[in-house]
Scaffold this active site. Structure first.
Site, PDB file in Angstrom:
ATOM      1  N   GLU A 156      -3.291   7.833   6.500  1.00 52.87           N
ATOM      2  CA  GLU A 156      -3.720   8.866   5.630  1.00 52.87           C
ATOM      3  C   GLU A 156      -4.975   9.583   6.122  1.00 52.87           C
ATOM      4  O   GLU A 156      -5.712   9.110   7.209  1.00 52.87           O
ATOM      5  CB  GLU A 156      -3.990   8.088   4.302  1.00 52.87           C
ATOM      6  CG  GLU A 156      -5.193   7.038   4.529  1.00 52.87           C
ATOM      7  CD  GLU A 156      -5.560   6.304   3.283  1.00 52.87           C
ATOM      8  OE1 GLU A 156      -4.492   6.185   2.495  1.00 52.87           O
ATOM      9  OE2 GLU A 156      -6.404   5.530   3.320  1.00 52.87           O
ATOM     10  N   GLU A 179      -5.617   1.859  -3.226  1.00 60.93           N
ATOM     11  CA  GLU A 179      -4.796   0.896  -3.360  1.00 60.93           C
ATOM     12  C   GLU A 179      -5.441   0.045  -4.661  1.00 60.93           C
ATOM     13  O   GLU A 179      -6.257   0.284  -5.011  1.00 60.93           O
ATOM     14  CB  GLU A 179      -4.979  -0.098  -2.237  1.00 60.93           C
ATOM     15  CG  GLU A 179      -6.281  -0.839  -1.744  1.00 60.93           C
ATOM     16  CD  GLU A 179      -6.227  -1.652  -0.729  1.00 60.93           C
ATOM     17  OE1 GLU A 179      -5.207  -2.251  -0.346  1.00 60.93           O
ATOM     18  OE2 GLU A 179      -7.415  -1.697  -0.046  1.00 60.93           O
ATOM     19  N   GLU A 236      -9.128   0.110  -6.050  1.00 66.45           N
ATOM     20  CA  GLU A 236     -10.149   0.917  -5.275  1.00 66.45           C
ATOM     21  C   GLU A 236      -9.767   2.286  -4.724  1.00 66.45           C
ATOM     22  O   GLU A 236      -8.804   2.957  -4.932  1.00 66.45           O
ATOM     23  CB  GLU A 236      -9.882  -0.093  -3.863  1.00 66.45           C
ATOM     24  CG  GLU A 236      -9.963  -1.513  -4.106  1.00 66.45           C
ATOM     25  CD  GLU A 236     -10.107  -2.052  -2.438  1.00 66.45           C
ATOM     26  OE1 GLU A 236      -9.873  -1.324  -1.574  1.00 66.45           O
ATOM     27  OE2 GLU A 236     -10.326  -3.239  -2.470  1.00 66.45           O
ATOM     28  N   ASN A 262      -5.504  -3.848  -5.675  1.00 70.24           N
ATOM     29  CA  ASN A 262      -5.352  -5.310  -5.078  1.00 70.24           C
ATOM     30  C   ASN A 262      -4.974  -6.099  -6.544  1.00 70.24           C
ATOM     31  O   ASN A 262      -5.740  -6.252  -7.499  1.00 70.24           O
ATOM     32  CB  ASN A 262      -6.768  -5.813  -4.657  1.00 70.24           C
ATOM     33  CG  ASN A 262      -6.990  -5.153  -3.167  1.00 70.24           C
ATOM     34  OD1 ASN A 262      -6.186  -5.195  -2.227  1.00 70.24           O
ATOM     35  ND2 ASN A 262      -8.345  -4.450  -3.311  1.00 70.24           N
ATOM     36  N   ASN A 276     -14.288  -2.333   8.643  1.00 73.29           N
ATOM     37  CA  ASN A 276     -13.507  -2.101   7.266  1.00 73.29           C
ATOM     38  C   ASN A 276     -13.518  -3.606   6.595  1.00 73.29           C
ATOM     39  O   ASN A 276     -12.621  -3.710   5.709  1.00 73.29           O
ATOM     40  CB  ASN A 276     -12.148  -1.662   7.666  1.00 73.29           C
ATOM     41  CG  ASN A 276     -12.026  -0.250   8.238  1.00 73.29           C
ATOM     42  OD1 ASN A 276     -12.542   0.658   8.007  1.00 73.29           O
ATOM     43  ND2 ASN A 276     -11.375  -0.509   9.553  1.00 73.29           N
ATOM     44  N   LYS A 280       0.800  -1.355   0.107  1.00 74.28           N
ATOM     45  CA  LYS A 280      -0.115   0.140   0.041  1.00 74.28           C
ATOM     46  C   LYS A 280       0.667   1.201  -0.005  1.00 74.28           C
ATOM     47  O   LYS A 280       0.528   2.299  -0.699  1.00 74.28           O
ATOM     48  CB  LYS A 280      -1.001  -0.026   0.983  1.00 74.28           C
ATOM     49  CG  LYS A 280      -1.979  -0.910   1.130  1.00 74.28           C
ATOM     50  CD  LYS A 280      -2.997  -0.917   2.248  1.00 74.28           C
ATOM     51  CE  LYS A 280      -4.241  -1.969   2.062  1.00 74.28           C
ATOM     52  NZ  LYS A 280      -3.753  -3.271   2.046  1.00 74.28           N
ATOM     53  N   PHE A 314     -21.888  -8.772  16.289  1.00 73.65           N
ATOM     54  CA  PHE A 314     -21.211  -9.730  15.167  1.00 73.65           C
ATOM     55  C   PHE A 314     -19.688 -10.327  15.690  1.00 73.65           C
ATOM     56  O   PHE A 314     -18.815 -10.604  14.831  1.00 73.65           O
ATOM     57  CB  PHE A 314     -20.681  -8.668  14.043  1.00 73.65           C
ATOM     58  CG  PHE A 314     -21.922  -7.990  13.456  1.00 73.65           C
ATOM     59  CD1 PHE A 314     -22.647  -8.614  12.507  1.00 73.65           C
ATOM     60  CD2 PHE A 314     -22.412  -6.752  14.000  1.00 73.65           C
ATOM     61  CE1 PHE A 314     -23.686  -7.848  12.019  1.00 73.65           C
ATOM     62  CE2 PHE A 314     -23.385  -6.118  13.178  1.00 73.65           C
ATOM     63  CZ  PHE A 314     -24.432  -6.458  12.575  1.00 73.65           C
TER      64      PHE A 314
END
Length: 669
Positions: free
Chosen positions: A200, A288, A275, A290, A235, A116, A348
């Protein structure tokens, strides 16, 4: 073309690659750990090779074992799937040295885009729009605090070698930067063997939209539209769709062209995903690239008709892309729901165990929709604590977005999973959420709409009446069946009682049979609240899914027997139902309510997992919000914090210990 390939992965993605390879006439080799000895991908492949213990670090992440399996079986190429070794340039290089083809990009592209930090530097040089941030080496938490202050809060701390939401934290102040930096590094080290992180700017109200690219070794590069992946939790993507309901043609084209330019700049080959974060004004920023197949690739396949795995294999074999950019058309809408082994009613948290029942909806095309289910499990399979908690990826396609959502809702209502906790109720509720249906999304959707966690949806009066009709029909069919088996010489009498009361949770719904006999198929008029519901179904006792029609509405609901009643699950609503005579209902209203035990002075392990650390000592006073312990499950670290000011009286667990759900970690005075 290859004659035999090895899939260096497990679960649903290994099964998905095997399906395409089989259709192409290519033999397949599976690899498996001790925990996956009886896994579905092992059963599906033509050959299978054991590669070590259950932990990924000793099996799926060991490149030498994968290469040895290739040599043993004669596999000419390796498809890495996603995760594990899929973005490790050293693995690609090792394969090349052995004369084995890597079905993916070349090492140069993996090194340029897979990291990244380096990818952002490269994107900046290529004049791709990027999010403001610090791309250098961050020395420690104090250095991280200084950088965050310079960028301006909030900031995102991300693992350099990360993916799938691992090693990622949002920080809104200095304290959260320090804690988030430590947690992100720890998770990154555990998941990827690389503890580097970068920081960032965090874009408020962001939408996560990504562009799928395909490139061959002959200089041809195309983009296949976009996917919106804004519904995320911690995320981790939960639901995706293609195309995005937010983009216009101008923005889509600009994002696509930048993605193609970036792919060309690194001489990219194979399938890849660029992305972006998109703000409310459709400004987009590169996140980034992938350098692998994405989990959510099926929605792109459904709207373009292009098999991405097939194209990856063909590109790796040296073939040209069979289409140009002008040939790419987006047709209809596709939605994907990720089914996870996690308890939506307990924030979750991961759930492990055996799938005592696993009955996905039927795949295929109907008059108005397509249902696709990519899975790597089967009834009787075990969900292990060692790997990602994904059970399946359920996808639907339809001509319009709302039709695809409706198809998804019905498919989820009919997706039966027992033996573990899972997020099907949450996904089913999501399909009915007004904000989701209107396309008003952001990556903060779940946190904003469910700030206190997810709870079963409370039914309105109309939904209560519908579920009461379903419960009553099932109860009458069961009673009729018992009557026929009790005296086979006597014909069924049908409904001998007209007045009933259906208890749904804490509500009581009076119902009266108007007309019809209890037969199969069932067809009867039921009066509830002054309204008559015609109920038609061919449900039979033992069926886990009730399918039928209630007052002209098609209904698919899950129905399970419980003590003295039924449990109904429909559109995120989960209720216990009892069908009572009116006298029984009158008496039941007088019964005292049993209160749950008091656990306020205990810290319970919320899921099966490994104790990473205990942050307190006996006798210590802790304040609300302070960390008490960290428990790792399914590759994620879960920080357990104090809910109020407390004094620790006893510690019952220690680091390195494996705990069952609800095991007592701490006791408080």
């Amino acid at each position: 073309m290859f004659k035999k390939i090895l899939i260096a992965n497990r679960g649903e993605i290994a099964c998905r690659v095997i399906k395409t390879a089989r259709r192409m006439g290519i033999a397949t080799v599976a690899v498996y750990s001790d925990a996956d000895r009886d896994a579905l991908h092992v059963e599906m492949a033509d050959e299978a090779v054991h590669i070590g213990p259950a932990t990924a670090a000793e099996s799926y992440l060991v490149a030498d074992k994968i290469i040895a399996a290739c040599k043993q079986t004669g596999a000419e190429a390796v498809h890495p799937g996603y995760g594990f070794l899929s973005e490790r340039a050293s693995f690609c290089e090792a394969l090349e040295k052995e004369g084995i083809v890597f079905i993916g990009p070349k090492p140069k592209a993996i090194m340029a885009m897979g990291d990244k930090i380096e990818s952002k530097k490269f994107a900046n040089a290529a004049e791709v729009s990027t999010v403001p941030g610090y791309l250098g080496v961050i020395e420690d938490a104090s250095h991280a605090e200084k950088i965050a202050a310079e960028i301006g809060y909030p900031v995102m701390i991300k693992a350099s070698a990360g993916g799938g939401g691992k090693g990622m934290r949002i920080a809104w102040n200095e304290a959260e930067v320090r804690d988030g930096f430590d947690r992100a590094r720890s998770e990154a080290k555990s998941s990827f063997g690389d503890d580097r992180v970068f920081i960032e700017k965090y874009v408020v109200e962001p939408r996560h939209i990504e562009i799928q690219v395909l490139a061959d070794a002959h200089g041809n590069v195309v983009y296949l539209g976009e996917r919106e992946c804004s519904i995320q939790r911690r995320n981790q993507k939960v639901a995706e769709e293609a195309p995005s309901p937010f983009l216009d043609t101008k923005t889509r084209t600009a994002m696509g062209e930048q993605s193609v330019a970036l792919a060309r700049a690194v001489e990219y080959q194979s399938a890849g995903t660029v992305e972006f974060i998109v703000d409310r004004d459709r400004n987009f920023y590169f996140l980034e690239m992938n350098t692998r197949l994405q989990v959510e690739h099926p929605v792109t396949e459904l709207v373009t008709g292009i098999d991405l795995v097939e194209q990856m294999i063909r590109v790796a074999a040296g073939e040209r892309l069979p289409f140009a950019q002008s040939d790419i058309k987006l047709n209809g809408w596709a939605v994907e729901s990720r089914l996870y082994a996690e308890d939506p009613y307990r924030n979750f948290l991961p759930s492990i165990g055996r799938l005592t029942r696993y009955r996905p909806p039927a795949e295929g095309k109907s008059a108005s929709a397509i249902v696709r289910n990519d899975t790597g499990v089967f009834e009787g399979a075990e969900i292990s604590m060692y790997y990602d908690p994904m059970i399946a990826k359920l996808c639907t396609w339809a001509p319009t977005r709302l039709e695809a959502i409706e198809a998804m809702g019905e498919a989820l209502d009919g997706f039966v999973v027992d033996g573990i906790e899972h997020n099907v109720p949450f996904l089913a509720a999501l399909m009915k959420h007004p904000r989701w249906r209107e396309g008003r999304l952001s990556t903060g959707f779940i946190a904003e709409e469910y700030p206190d966690g997810f709870a079963p949806v409370a039914p309105n009066a109309g939904q209560e009446a519908l579920l009461a009709a379903v419960a009553l029909s099932a109860s009458l069919i069961e009673a009729n069946r018992r009557e026929r088996f009790a005296d086979r010489l006597r014909p069924p009498s049908g409904a001998s009682r007209e007045e009933w009361t259906v208890r749904l949770g804490d509500s009581y719904v009076d119902a009266r049979l108007v007309d019809g006999l209890v037969t199969i198929p069932f067809d009867m008029d039921i009066e509830i609240g002054g309204k008559t519901f015609n109920v038609v179904t061919d449900w039979r006792p033992g069926d886990a899914v009730w399918r039928g029609n209630v007052a002209g509405q098609s209904v698919v609901a899950q129905i399970r027997p419980i003590l003295n009643g039924l449990r109904l699950d429909w559109q995120g609503i989960s209720l216990k139902a009892k069908v009572l005579t009116q006298r029984h209902a009158e008496l039941e209203r007088l019964m005292p309510v049993k209160l749950p035990p008091d656990t306020s002075k205990l810290l319970l392990c919320p899921m099966p997992g490994l104790v990473v650390s205990i942050a307190v000592v006996e006798g210590q006073e802790v304040k609300a919000g302070e960390t008490l312990a960290v428990v790792e499950a399914m590759k994620m670290e879960n920080v357990l914090r104090a809910e109020r000011d407390l004094v620790v009286s006893k510690i019952n667990a220690k680091p390195g210990e494996s705990l069952a759900v609800d095991a007592v970690i701490l006791e408080f005075a």
